[in-house]
Design a protein around this motif. Sequence first.
Motif, short mmCIF file in Angstrom:
data_model
loop_
_atom_site.label_atom_id
_atom_site.label_comp_id
_atom_site.label_asym_id
_atom_site.label_seq_id
_atom_site.Cartn_x
_atom_site.Cartn_y
_atom_site.Cartn_z
N VAL A 133 3.59 -6.16 1.52
CA VAL A 133 2.81 -5.83 2.37
C VAL A 133 1.15 -5.30 1.99
O VAL A 133 -0.11 -6.07 1.23
CB VAL A 133 2.40 -5.25 3.68
CG1 VAL A 133 0.86 -5.13 4.10
CG2 VAL A 133 3.33 -5.74 4.79
N GLN A 134 1.51 -4.32 0.77
CA GLN A 134 0.59 -3.37 0.02
C GLN A 134 0.06 -4.30 -0.87
O GLN A 134 -0.68 -4.45 -1.28
CB GLN A 134 1.70 -2.32 -0.70
CG GLN A 134 1.26 -1.25 0.00
CD GLN A 134 1.97 0.16 -0.09
OE1 GLN A 134 2.85 0.00 -0.78
NE2 GLN A 134 1.28 1.38 -0.39
N ARG A 135 1.24 -4.88 -1.68
CA ARG A 135 0.92 -5.96 -2.77
C ARG A 135 0.72 -7.05 -2.77
O ARG A 135 -0.51 -7.27 -3.23
CB ARG A 135 2.50 -6.45 -3.65
CG ARG A 135 3.31 -7.45 -4.71
CD ARG A 135 1.81 -7.44 -5.20
NE ARG A 135 2.20 -6.23 -6.17
CZ ARG A 135 1.31 -5.46 -7.26
NH1 ARG A 135 0.54 -6.21 -7.07
NH2 ARG A 135 1.60 -4.19 -7.74
N ALA A 136 0.54 -8.28 -1.44
CA ALA A 136 -0.06 -8.82 -0.50
C ALA A 136 -1.54 -8.77 -0.52
O ALA A 136 -2.15 -9.80 -1.24
CB ALA A 136 0.51 -9.78 0.49
N PHE A 137 -1.84 -7.80 -0.19
CA PHE A 137 -3.23 -7.07 0.00
C PHE A 137 -4.06 -7.47 -1.06
O PHE A 137 -4.87 -7.54 -1.19
CB PHE A 137 -3.34 -5.93 0.96
CG PHE A 137 -3.56 -6.22 2.33
CD1 PHE A 137 -2.56 -6.33 3.16
CD2 PHE A 137 -4.52 -6.41 3.35
CE1 PHE A 137 -2.26 -6.18 4.62
CE2 PHE A 137 -4.76 -5.62 4.59
CZ PHE A 137 -3.00 -6.47 5.40
N ALA A 138 -3.13 -7.04 -2.45
CA ALA A 138 -4.08 -6.16 -3.85
C ALA A 138 -4.15 -7.67 -4.52
O ALA A 138 -5.12 -8.22 -4.75
CB ALA A 138 -3.09 -5.67 -4.29
N ASP A 139 -3.14 -8.95 -3.49
CA ASP A 139 -3.00 -9.92 -4.33
C ASP A 139 -4.05 -10.85 -3.73
O ASP A 139 -4.69 -11.73 -4.80
CB ASP A 139 -1.78 -10.90 -4.34
CG ASP A 139 -0.50 -10.28 -5.14
OD1 ASP A 139 -1.17 -9.24 -6.18
OD2 ASP A 139 0.43 -10.54 -5.53
N CYS A 140 -4.01 -10.51 -2.24
CA CYS A 140 -4.84 -11.85 -1.46
C CYS A 140 -6.56 -11.24 -2.29
O CYS A 140 -7.40 -12.36 -1.61
CB CYS A 140 -4.45 -11.90 -0.66
SG CYS A 140 -3.12 -12.60 -0.23
N GLY A 141 -6.77 -9.64 -2.57
CA GLY A 141 -7.90 -9.67 -2.04
C GLY A 141 -8.63 -9.30 -1.47
O GLY A 141 -10.36 -9.37 -0.31
N ALA A 142 -7.76 -8.87 0.02
CA ALA A 142 -7.83 -8.12 1.06
C ALA A 142 -8.37 -6.73 1.57
O ALA A 142 -8.32 -6.37 2.61
CB ALA A 142 -6.42 -8.70 2.23
N LEU A 143 -9.13 -7.12 1.23
CA LEU A 143 -10.03 -5.98 0.98
C LEU A 143 -11.94 -5.70 0.68
O LEU A 143 -11.76 -6.07 -0.57
CB LEU A 143 -9.31 -4.18 0.75
CG LEU A 143 -9.71 -4.09 -0.63
CD1 LEU A 143 -9.35 -2.19 -1.06
CD2 LEU A 143 -8.66 -4.84 -1.63
#
Length: 185
Positions: A91-101
């Motif tokens: 989940v952390q990796r995906a948030f980083a990869d998607c720029g979800a912040l």
Amino acid sequence: MRLFVNGEEHALAVPAQRTLLEALRYDLGLTGSKQGCDKGDCGACTVLAHERGGKGRGEAILSCITLAQDAQDLEITTIEGLAGPQGLDPVQRAFADCGALQCGFCQPGMMLSARALLDKNPRPTLPQIQEALSGNLCRCTGYTKIYEAVQVAAGLREPARRAPVPSERAAPSDSKAQVVKEIVP
Ligand code: FES
Ligand code: FES
């Protein structure tokens, strides 16, 4: 009292009205859990919890409306404990990869709610993701990238790729370009 957090047991002396969020942040220094509304509305303080001795990481709970003393029989996971020996949680990796912040204030709570969902339902539909994150408010992102990140973490899709946006070249007559030219040798 005792709290069991991220695999470690802590002995604390705190007032009876101390919330779990306050104990995490101000007694244990685990400031990844955010103090947003402090009244159960925003989800920024979300942590995972299950009965001690149980399996998995448990349910997402709001630590700002949970008394620390009521958490003594629970095993708590905060964002600081989400990554494992193998590195970041998917989940952390995906948030980083998607720029979800953007500002990041909501992210610890978002990611923990997402983890609770995926532990229970590894292949959620978009409406199920939206429902699971409905208690986590984000004032910045508009949610699209967050939902995408949860789908990526679940292996349901790849992160969206965008063509790079070419930077605008200032025309020679542009006054800002002239100023920059004058002050930058
Ligand atoms: S800080 Fe907003 S729900 Fe807990
Ligand atoms: S990224 Fe700023 S509140 Fe969600």
